[in-house]
Motif scaffolding. Structure first.
Motif, PDB file in Angstrom:
ATOM      1  N   UNK A 244       0.933  -1.264   0.081  1.00 17.77           N
ATOM      2  CA  UNK A 244       0.104   0.042   0.071  1.00 17.77           C
ATOM      3  C   UNK A 244       0.914   1.266  -0.035  1.00 17.77           C
ATOM      4  N   UNK A 245       0.395   2.215  -0.957  1.00 19.77           N
ATOM      5  CA  UNK A 245       0.976   3.643  -0.803  1.00 19.77           C
ATOM      6  C   UNK A 245       0.134   4.367  -0.308  1.00 19.77           C
ATOM      7  N   UNK A 246       0.596   5.777  -0.031  1.00 14.86           N
ATOM      8  CA  UNK A 246      -0.241   6.908   0.717  1.00 14.86           C
ATOM      9  C   UNK A 246      -1.160   7.192  -0.556  1.00 14.86           C
ATOM     10  N   UNK A 247      -2.634   7.383  -0.497  1.00 10.14           N
ATOM     11  CA  UNK A 247      -3.189   7.764  -1.190  1.00 10.14           C
ATOM     12  C   UNK A 247      -2.919   9.248  -1.771  1.00 10.14           C
ATOM     13  N   UNK A 248      -3.119   9.485  -3.231  1.00  4.96           N
ATOM     14  CA  UNK A 248      -2.888  10.880  -3.728  1.00  4.96           C
ATOM     15  C   UNK A 248      -4.027  11.334  -4.267  1.00  4.96           C
TER      16      UNK A 248
END
Length: 124
Positions: free
Chosen positions: A71-75
């Motif tokens: 998971x990545x930080x949402x943008x």
């Protein structure tokens, strides 16, 4: 192209695998597992699910975004000049090679442009 028995079998098998991989999850956790499943199953680096971020539909924000299954930080980003702009008009978008040539505008998604192909599908 007409659907053959083989295509139907492949589609049914994929749907069963998606169901098995995500069956214990709901809400945001479901979307995160779905994007992780997409990266592993299709052998792609990135997968994201996004939604409109404003009423005028000129911005989107990711609600699940993964890199190699992590998971990545949402943008949030502007649609103009991105493949997502095409998808927001209800069209599928697939380019097997050199897709980044079509999208030269600086974007928060530029790191994705190093890859040779892309596929974008609207939720219908």
């Amino acid at each position: 192209m007409p659907e053959t028995a083989e295509h139907k079998h492949v589609a049914d098998d994929l749907l069963l695998k998606v169901s098995q991989a995500t069956s214990g999850y709901v809400g945001h956790d479901y979307l995160q597992e779905l994007t992780k499943f997409i990266t592993f199953t299709l052998g792609v680096r990135y997968a994201l699910i996004s939604e409109c971020a404003n009423e005028s539909k000129t911005k989107v924000r990711t609600i699940s975004y993964v890199d190699r299954g992590e998971p990545l930080e949402n943008i949030e980003y502007d649609l103009a000049g991105t493949p997502c702009e095409i998808v927001m008009n209800g069209e599928d978008y697939f380019v097997p090679k050199t897709w980044s040539r079509n999208f030269q505008k600086k974007s928060i998604l530029n790191h994705m442009f190093q890859f040779p192909s892309t596929a974008h599908l609207p939720a219908k």
